[in-house]
Design a protein around this motif. Structure first.
Motif, short mmCIF file in Angstrom:
data_model
loop_
_atom_site.label_atom_id
_atom_site.label_comp_id
_atom_site.label_asym_id
_atom_site.label_seq_id
_atom_site.Cartn_x
_atom_site.Cartn_y
_atom_site.Cartn_z
N MET A 124 77.32 56.43 45.51
CA MET A 124 76.96 57.60 44.69
C MET A 124 76.87 58.87 45.52
SD MET A 124 74.09 55.87 42.21
CE MET A 124 73.48 57.42 41.67
N GLN A 125 76.96 58.75 46.85
CA GLN A 125 76.84 59.86 47.79
C GLN A 125 75.55 60.66 47.55
OE1 GLN A 125 80.42 62.20 47.89
NE2 GLN A 125 81.65 60.50 48.65
N MET A 126 74.44 59.94 47.60
CA MET A 126 73.14 60.57 47.41
C MET A 126 72.77 61.40 48.63
SD MET A 126 70.74 57.71 45.66
CE MET A 126 69.67 58.66 44.63
N ASN A 127 72.33 62.65 48.43
CA ASN A 127 71.94 63.56 49.51
C ASN A 127 73.02 63.63 50.60
OD1 ASN A 127 69.55 64.62 48.58
ND2 ASN A 127 68.29 63.03 49.55
N PRO A 128 74.17 64.12 50.29
CA PRO A 128 75.26 64.10 51.28
C PRO A 128 75.09 65.11 52.42
CG PRO A 128 75.98 65.20 49.29
CD PRO A 128 74.61 64.68 49.02
N ILE A 129 74.20 66.07 52.29
CA ILE A 129 74.07 67.10 53.32
C ILE A 129 73.06 66.72 54.38
CG2 ILE A 129 73.46 69.51 53.74
CD1 ILE A 129 74.56 70.05 50.91
N GLU A 130 71.83 66.36 53.97
CA GLU A 130 70.79 66.04 54.94
C GLU A 130 70.20 64.65 54.75
OE1 GLU A 130 67.74 68.96 54.69
OE2 GLU A 130 68.98 70.55 55.48
N GLY A 131 70.54 63.95 53.72
CA GLY A 131 69.88 62.70 53.40
C GLY A 131 70.60 61.47 53.86
N PHE A 132 70.49 60.44 53.05
CA PHE A 132 70.98 59.10 53.38
C PHE A 132 72.49 59.09 53.58
CE2 PHE A 132 71.98 54.66 52.11
CZ PHE A 132 71.20 54.00 53.04
N ALA A 133 73.22 59.69 52.67
CA ALA A 133 74.69 59.65 52.72
C ALA A 133 75.25 60.51 53.84
CB ALA A 133 75.27 60.11 51.39
N SER A 134 74.50 61.44 54.39
CA SER A 134 75.00 62.28 55.47
C SER A 134 75.15 61.50 56.77
CB SER A 134 74.06 63.47 55.70
OG SER A 134 72.81 63.03 56.19
N LYS A 135 74.52 60.34 56.87
CA LYS A 135 74.59 59.52 58.09
C LYS A 135 75.70 58.47 58.01
CE LYS A 135 69.73 60.21 59.01
NZ LYS A 135 68.95 60.66 57.93
N TRP A 136 76.49 58.47 56.93
CA TRP A 136 77.55 57.47 56.72
C TRP A 136 78.91 58.14 56.89
CZ3 TRP A 136 77.87 52.40 56.45
CH2 TRP A 136 79.00 51.79 55.90
N ASP A 137 79.76 57.50 57.66
CA ASP A 137 81.13 58.00 57.83
C ASP A 137 82.01 57.30 56.80
OD1 ASP A 137 83.52 59.01 58.67
OD2 ASP A 137 83.37 58.27 60.73
N TYR A 138 82.46 58.04 55.78
CA TYR A 138 83.20 57.47 54.66
C TYR A 138 84.64 57.11 55.06
CZ TYR A 138 79.39 58.51 51.48
OH TYR A 138 78.18 58.52 50.85
N GLU A 139 85.19 57.77 56.09
CA GLU A 139 86.57 57.48 56.50
C GLU A 139 86.63 56.18 57.29
OE1 GLU A 139 87.75 60.93 58.66
OE2 GLU A 139 87.69 62.21 56.90
N LYS A 140 85.67 55.97 58.21
CA LYS A 140 85.66 54.76 59.04
C LYS A 140 84.87 53.64 58.38
CE LYS A 140 85.95 57.30 63.36
NZ LYS A 140 85.27 57.59 64.61
N ASN A 141 84.13 53.96 57.32
CA ASN A 141 83.33 52.99 56.58
C ASN A 141 82.25 52.33 57.49
OD1 ASN A 141 82.81 52.16 54.04
ND2 ASN A 141 84.23 50.43 54.05
N GLU A 142 81.53 53.20 58.28
CA GLU A 142 80.44 52.74 59.15
C GLU A 142 79.47 53.86 59.36
OE1 GLU A 142 82.48 53.64 63.47
OE2 GLU A 142 82.58 51.61 62.70
N TRP A 143 78.32 53.53 59.94
CA TRP A 143 77.28 54.55 60.18
C TRP A 143 77.73 55.46 61.31
CZ3 TRP A 143 73.76 55.11 56.64
CH2 TRP A 143 73.36 54.02 55.88
N LYS A 144 77.39 56.76 61.19
CA LYS A 144 77.72 57.72 62.24
C LYS A 144 76.89 57.45 63.47
CE LYS A 144 79.00 61.44 59.08
NZ LYS A 144 78.66 62.77 58.62
N LYS A 145 77.50 57.80 64.63
CA LYS A 145 76.78 57.57 65.89
C LYS A 145 76.28 58.83 66.49
CE LYS A 145 79.23 53.43 66.63
NZ LYS A 145 79.90 52.50 67.29
#
Length: 179
Positions: free
Chosen positions: A158-179
């Protein structure tokens, strides 16, 4: 009622007066019926007590001396060189129940305190265990790890809080958490 208020006499004052005279108390009732009443301590007179913070009590330990102790007290008024060690110790025990070393000697009271504390903690633990087993409802299914994973996946979809929240820490292209 108005007359009692004008005179400054209330029901509470009247009962307190009767209670102070001993007419309303249970002790007064027992005394009226011929039962013996135990007397309390008179705290206005000095009392003997062994205390480390005040090692010299106000009065001697033995109040009523027997004939042997009275003879020893008379002998005490003379030269102390004439007294034996046993007589000096007996004189000391007339004045004091315990020596300062006896008062400072450790005892096993700490064992009783620790035992009572552990019994209290153990009993409390049993109550908590019983409540979790029989009183509290079972954990909701939303606390399972599988449910938490599905919830996180849904929030990412659902891309909840894509700027500062939960979804902002997910890399949608690589399908993994950002480092």
């Amino acid at each position: 009622m108005l007359l009692a208020q004008m005179l400054g006499f209330s029901v509470f004052r009247g009962t307190n007066l009767l209670r102070a005279r001993g007419l309303l108390s249970a002790v007064g009732v027992r005394a009226i019926h011929g039962h013996e009443v135990a007397k309390g301590e008179d705290l206005s007179v000095p009392m003997y007590c062994d205390r480390k913070d005040s090692p010299l009590p106000d009065i001697p330990y033995v109040q009523k001396l027997n004939t042997e102790q009275e003879a020893l007290k008379e002998k005490e008024k003379g030269s102390w060189k004439n007294l034996t060690n046993e007589e000096k110790i007996a004189l000391y025990r007339i004045a004091f129940h315990q020596s300062y070393a006896d008062m400072c000697k450790s005892n096993s009271e700490w064992k009783t305190v620790m035992g009572g504390t552990f019994i209290f903690i153990g009993f409390t633990g049993l109550i908590v265990w019983w409540q979790t087993a029989h009183v509290y409802p079972p954990k909701p299914h939303t606390f399972n790890e599988e449910w938490k994973e599905k919830q996180a996946k849904r929030m990412l979809d659902m891309q909840m809080n894509p700027i500062e929240g939960f979804a902002s820490k997910w890399d949608y292209e690589k399908n993994e958490w950002k480092k």
